[in-house]
Design an enzyme around this catalytic site. Structure first.
Site: not given
Ligand code: 13P
Length: 226
Positions: A8, A10, A85, A87, A154, A160, A191
């Site tokens: 991803n 983003k 997601h 976010e 997640e 992150g 992570s």
């Molecule tokens: P990270 O791997 O940067 O923690 O992000 C995970 C994520 O949100 C994947 O969709």
């Protein structure tokens, strides 16, 4: 064993040139199925065997300025799409909307990667976490054939943060989701990096990984996909 590893990206990278360059550096051969999810503007231009989108409109056509239809994705040959997601949930996306997005994707035979874990806290025990996930999944999967849906667990605190869940926790949750909801498979995200990826992939019920930050680092990502 063959698992699914989803990158991803983003809102990265910033230019088409960088996106093309990044995709070129990712190995095409892996024991796993690897899917790159670039920003939507780059999706038709990035070259990789399996591509996915990061979001989709709940509507298929009509007066919805700025939206991307599941039909658009299907005509680009996109096989997967991330939905719900954390976010996006933070931006106010609710389960009812997520459910409509799943319906739109399945109508066009695109496999949804449904993210759950928003609302969990690092201090919660497994029972409290399954309570949160249980209500998200019950609402998101209403009138949906779960066998056609991939779920990505997640935990919001792991995204992150450099603080992943333990592989044992991911396994317990993957077992719970698979047993209770009968979904196609359960990925872990949060992570993940080249040092810890194998410990998640070796868990029996973890069907793969959803990788954020480390998927933008070709050397790291190539180690993750083996
Ligand atoms: P990270 O791997 O940067 O923690 O992000 C995970 C994520 O949100 C994947 O969709």
């Amino acid at each position: 064993m063959n698992k699914l590893i989803v990158a991803n990206w983003k809102l990265n990278p910033l230019t088409l040139k960088e996106a093309e360059g990044l995709a070129e550096k990712i190995n095409q051969v892996s024991p796993h199925e690897v899917v790159l999810c670039p920003p939507i503007a780059f999706l038709p231009l990035v070259k990789y065997l399996h591509l996915g989108a990061q979001d989709v409109s709940p509507q298929v056509k009509g007066a919805y300025t700025g939206q991307i239809s599941a039909s658009h994705l299907s005509s680009l040959g996109v096989k997967y799409c991330i939905v719900g997601h954390s976010e996006r949930r933070t931006m106010g996306e609710r389960d009812e909307l997520i459910n409509q997005k799943l319906q739109a994707l399945l109508h066009f035979k695109i496999t949804p990667i449904l993210c759950v874990g928003y609302g969990t806290a690092v201090s919660q025990d497994e029972l409290e976490v399954t309570d949160v996930l249980g209500s998200q999944l019950t609402a998101d999967l209403e009138d949906i054939d779960p066998k056609k849906v991939i779920v990505a667990y997640e935990p919001v605190w792991a995204i992150g943060s450099g603080r992943p869940a333990t592989p044992e926790h991911a396994e317990q949750i993957a077992l719970y989701i698979t047993t209770k909801f009968g979904v196609k498979s359960v990925l872990y995200g949060g992570s993940v990096n080249s040092t810890n990826s194998e410990s998640f992939l070796s868990q029996h019920h973890v069907g793969g990984l959803l990788v954020g930050g480390a998927s933008l680092l070709p050397d790291d990502f190539n180690k993750i996909i083996g």
